[in-house]
Scaffold this motif. Structure first.
Motif, PDB file in Angstrom:
ATOM      1  N   ASN A   1      93.425  38.756  15.794  1.00  0.00           N
ATOM      2  CA  ASN A   1      92.332  37.866  15.387  1.00  0.00           C
ATOM      3  C   ASN A   1      92.161  36.660  16.302  1.00  0.00           C
ATOM      4  O   ASN A   1      91.076  36.110  16.407  1.00  0.00           O
ATOM      5  CB  ASN A   1      92.590  37.343  13.963  1.00  0.00           C
ATOM      6  CG  ASN A   1      92.341  38.407  12.914  1.00  0.00           C
ATOM      7  OD1 ASN A   1      91.460  39.258  13.083  1.00  0.00           O
ATOM      8  ND2 ASN A   1      93.108  38.373  11.836  1.00  0.00           N
ATOM      9  N   LYS A   2      93.252  36.240  16.907  1.00  0.00           N
ATOM     10  CA  LYS A   2      93.160  35.064  17.782  1.00  0.00           C
ATOM     11  C   LYS A   2      92.448  35.430  19.091  1.00  0.00           C
ATOM     12  O   LYS A   2      91.670  34.654  19.612  1.00  0.00           O
ATOM     13  CB  LYS A   2      94.581  34.531  18.075  1.00  0.00           C
ATOM     14  CG  LYS A   2      94.590  33.161  18.717  1.00  0.00           C
ATOM     15  CD  LYS A   2      95.990  32.692  19.019  1.00  0.00           C
ATOM     16  CE  LYS A   2      96.703  32.019  17.875  1.00  0.00           C
ATOM     17  NZ  LYS A   2      96.066  30.787  17.379  1.00  0.00           N
TER      18      LYS A   2
ATOM     19  N   PRO B   1      88.284  37.749  17.418  1.00  0.00           N
ATOM     20  CA  PRO B   1      88.076  37.392  16.009  1.00  0.00           C
ATOM     21  C   PRO B   1      87.600  38.571  15.163  1.00  0.00           C
ATOM     22  O   PRO B   1      86.721  39.337  15.571  1.00  0.00           O
ATOM     23  CB  PRO B   1      86.999  36.307  16.086  1.00  0.00           C
ATOM     24  CG  PRO B   1      87.195  35.698  17.437  1.00  0.00           C
ATOM     25  CD  PRO B   1      87.648  36.805  18.333  1.00  0.00           C
ATOM     26  N   GLY B   2      88.257  38.741  14.004  1.00  0.00           N
ATOM     27  CA  GLY B   2      87.859  39.792  13.075  1.00  0.00           C
ATOM     28  C   GLY B   2      88.538  41.124  13.304  1.00  0.00           C
ATOM     29  O   GLY B   2      88.339  42.070  12.531  1.00  0.00           O
TER      30      GLY B   2
ATOM     31  N   CYS C   1      95.344  41.446  12.225  1.00  0.00           N
ATOM     32  CA  CYS C   1      96.589  40.801  12.651  1.00  0.00           C
ATOM     33  C   CYS C   1      97.768  41.751  12.434  1.00  0.00           C
ATOM     34  O   CYS C   1      98.360  41.782  11.348  1.00  0.00           O
ATOM     35  CB  CYS C   1      96.822  39.504  11.875  1.00  0.00           C
ATOM     36  SG  CYS C   1      98.434  38.769  12.274  1.00  0.00           S
TER      37      CYS C   1
ATOM     38  N   SER D   1      98.223  31.817   7.760  1.00  0.00           N
ATOM     39  CA  SER D   1      97.122  32.271   6.914  1.00  0.00           C
ATOM     40  C   SER D   1      97.133  33.798   6.900  1.00  0.00           C
ATOM     41  O   SER D   1      97.920  34.418   7.617  1.00  0.00           O
ATOM     42  CB  SER D   1      95.781  31.774   7.471  1.00  0.00           C
ATOM     43  OG  SER D   1      95.456  32.494   8.649  1.00  0.00           O
ATOM     44  N   ASP D   2      96.240  34.388   6.122  1.00  0.00           N
ATOM     45  CA  ASP D   2      96.151  35.856   6.108  1.00  0.00           C
ATOM     46  C   ASP D   2      95.609  36.391   7.428  1.00  0.00           C
ATOM     47  O   ASP D   2      95.682  37.584   7.701  1.00  0.00           O
ATOM     48  CB  ASP D   2      95.227  36.321   4.979  1.00  0.00           C
ATOM     49  CG  ASP D   2      95.847  36.042   3.621  1.00  0.00           C
ATOM     50  OD1 ASP D   2      97.072  35.804   3.575  1.00  0.00           O
ATOM     51  OD2 ASP D   2      95.104  36.027   2.620  1.00  0.00           O
ATOM     52  N   SER D   3      95.065  35.494   8.243  1.00  0.00           N
ATOM     53  CA  SER D   3      94.468  35.933   9.513  1.00  0.00           C
ATOM     54  C   SER D   3      95.406  35.804  10.694  1.00  0.00           C
ATOM     55  O   SER D   3      95.243  36.496  11.711  1.00  0.00           O
ATOM     56  CB  SER D   3      93.219  35.110   9.829  1.00  0.00           C
ATOM     57  OG  SER D   3      92.264  35.274   8.833  1.00  0.00           O
ATOM     58  N   CYS D   4      96.382  34.888  10.620  1.00  0.00           N
ATOM     59  CA  CYS D   4      97.246  34.653  11.786  1.00  0.00           C
ATOM     60  C   CYS D   4      98.522  33.918  11.379  1.00  0.00           C
ATOM     61  O   CYS D   4      98.479  32.980  10.572  1.00  0.00           O
ATOM     62  CB  CYS D   4      96.487  33.834  12.831  1.00  0.00           C
ATOM     63  SG  CYS D   4      97.422  33.524  14.355  1.00  0.00           S
TER      64      CYS D   4
ATOM     65  N   SER E   1      90.839  31.015   8.598  1.00  0.00           N
ATOM     66  CA  SER E   1      90.164  32.294   8.887  1.00  0.00           C
ATOM     67  C   SER E   1      89.602  32.306  10.313  1.00  0.00           C
ATOM     68  O   SER E   1      88.904  33.246  10.692  1.00  0.00           O
ATOM     69  CB  SER E   1      89.039  32.524   7.881  1.00  0.00           C
ATOM     70  OG  SER E   1      88.145  31.428   7.942  1.00  0.00           O
ATOM     71  N   THR E   2      89.893  31.250  11.101  1.00  0.00           N
ATOM     72  CA  THR E   2      89.389  31.194  12.485  1.00  0.00           C
ATOM     73  C   THR E   2      90.526  30.861  13.463  1.00  0.00           C
ATOM     74  O   THR E   2      90.504  29.824  14.126  1.00  0.00           O
ATOM     75  CB  THR E   2      88.276  30.121  12.607  1.00  0.00           C
ATOM     76  OG1 THR E   2      88.797  28.876  12.079  1.00  0.00           O
ATOM     77  CG2 THR E   2      87.019  30.499  11.883  1.00  0.00           C
TER      78      THR E   2
END
Ligand SMILES: Cc1cc2nc3c(=O)[nH]c(=O)nc-3n(C[C@H](O)[C@H](O)[C@H](O)COP(=O)(O)OP(=O)(O)OC[C@H]3O[C@@H](n4cnc5c(N)ncnc54)[C@H](O)[C@@H]3O)c2cc1C
Ligand code: SF4
Length: 333
Positions: A136-137, A140-141, A144, A160-163, A204-205
């Motif tokens: 995601n990093k 994006p999207g 992970c 986070s759930d993203s990273c 989330s970003t």
């Protein structure tokens, strides 16, 4: 192999203007500043970064270490890590900063690495650095894989759930404890940002890591003096004694009066998605007796909200011991 244009400049406004047409805050920006190149060139070789244009900022007049009127420091963004670490005034008045720098990378790398580049170095998460994987990093999207995968060295604070990537910088942890200010020149003018506000949590970003906007150039880092009587240290724990990133580290600035903690600043490295200032640990320790039991309680507070992943639960206890030991060292006359 992709070709890129290499533009040298010796004018700060010109550098900002050249970079401002590309969203340099995004992954895969088409224009990048290059300073020491020790992060960026690695990532270009791995195809993680593929800019069309490199704006070489090494000729800008940003290579001075100045002492400010109040006894603080004004550090140019192009000051090399080795010069900053070995500067006599930095060694004597800001040992935490010198020690953090000297604990990082190797002598050769520190001779090239700059203050601005160190602040903006990228995570060492293996998936980020390997374009065969989603990340995601980087994209994006895309997902992970680290959350279910190899995450031994990754973060337990601020995830986070993203990273869950760790911020790898040692210098930034010391600057966090020193409450440094980042001075930025952008297309819209100059501004100053407290270091705690400079780094962003992934949320989330995760591709957005700092508050820098397109074209923004870090020009200086300003550090206020440590009030008289304070002792500062940086303690770093890692898999081998040198040339290795932190599994856990602590930057501590401690003032003790009549056996009690009268002022304390605490930041942790190797465990957070950004260099991690611990207000909780500082609060727990302020006014308390300066003893090992209270140092451990402060360390427990610092890691209270830690969230382990499948392979890095050990980091929580490691970071606690690291902080408690750093406090003990700083309290030792
Ligand atoms: C093998 C290895 C081991 C390492 N070990 C450690 C370690 O233990 N601890 C540690 O803390 N670090 C470690 N590092 C990282 C090293 O400290 C960084 O690579 C270095 O500090 C980056 O500085 P640079 O000037 O080379 O940055 P560059 O690679 O030139 O730039 C990095 C990024 O910052 C941007 N940039 C640079 N300067 C500015 C500026 N003034 N304004 C805006 N943007 C800018 C660039 O566009 C780029 O995106 C290691 C690196 C390597 C390769
Ligand atoms: S932890 Fe972050 S950097 Fe690593 S794979 Fe996940 S999104 Fe990418």
């Amino acid at each position: 192999m992709k070709l890129f244009a290499f533009e040298k400049t010796s004018d700060i406004s010109d550098a900002v203007k050249r970079a401002s047409s590309s969203d340099t805050s995004q992954p895969a920006a088409k224009i990048r500043f290059i300073a020491g190149g020790t992060t960026l060139l690695d990532l270009m070789k791995l195809s993680v970064e593929s800019p069309d244009t490199l704006v070489d900022i090494n000729r800008l007049p940003l290579d001075k270490i100045e002492t400010t009127r109040d006894g603080g420091l004004k550090i140019g963004a192009l000051v090399r890590n080795s010069d900053l670490a070995n500067h006599p005034y930095v060694k004597s008045h800001f040992p935490v900063l010198s020690e953090a720098l000297l604990s990082g990378a190797s002598a050769q790398l520190r001779n090239m690495a700059t203050t601005g580049g160190n602040l903006l170095q990228k995570t060492r998460c293996a998936y980020y650095r390997d374009t065969a994987y989603a990340c995601n990093k980087r994209e994006p999207g895309s997902g992970c894989p680290a959350i279910e995968g190899e995450n031994r060295s990754l973060a337990v604070l601020g995830t986070s759930d993203s990273c869950i990537a760790t911020n790898p910088s040692d210098m930034s942890v010391a600057l966090m404890a020193l409450e440094a200010t980042i001075v930025i020149k952008g297309p819209g003018g100059d501004r100053e940002v407290a270091i705690d506000d400079f780094f962003l949590l992934p949320g989330s970003t995760p591709h957005l890591e700092t508050v820098l906007k397109p074209g923004d150039l870090i020009t200086h880092v300003v550090v206020r003096p440590i009030p008289a009587g304070g002792k500062s240290i940086y303690l770093k724990l890692r898999d081998r004694a040198s040339y290795e990133f932190a599994l856990g580290s602590a930057a501590v600035i401690l003032h003790i009066e009549a056996g009690r903690v009268s002022r304390v600043r605490i930041a942790l490295g190797g465990v957070g998605t950004k260099p991690w200032r611990s207000a909780e640990a500082e609060k727990a320790l302020s006014g308390a007796e300066a003893n090992e039991s209270n140092f451990r309680k402060a360390a427990d507070e610092a890691l209270r909200n830690a969230k382990p992943q499948t392979h890095n639960k050990f980091k929580i206890e490691l970071a606690k011991r690291c902080l408690a030991h750093a406090l003990k060292m700083a309290a030792t006359p």
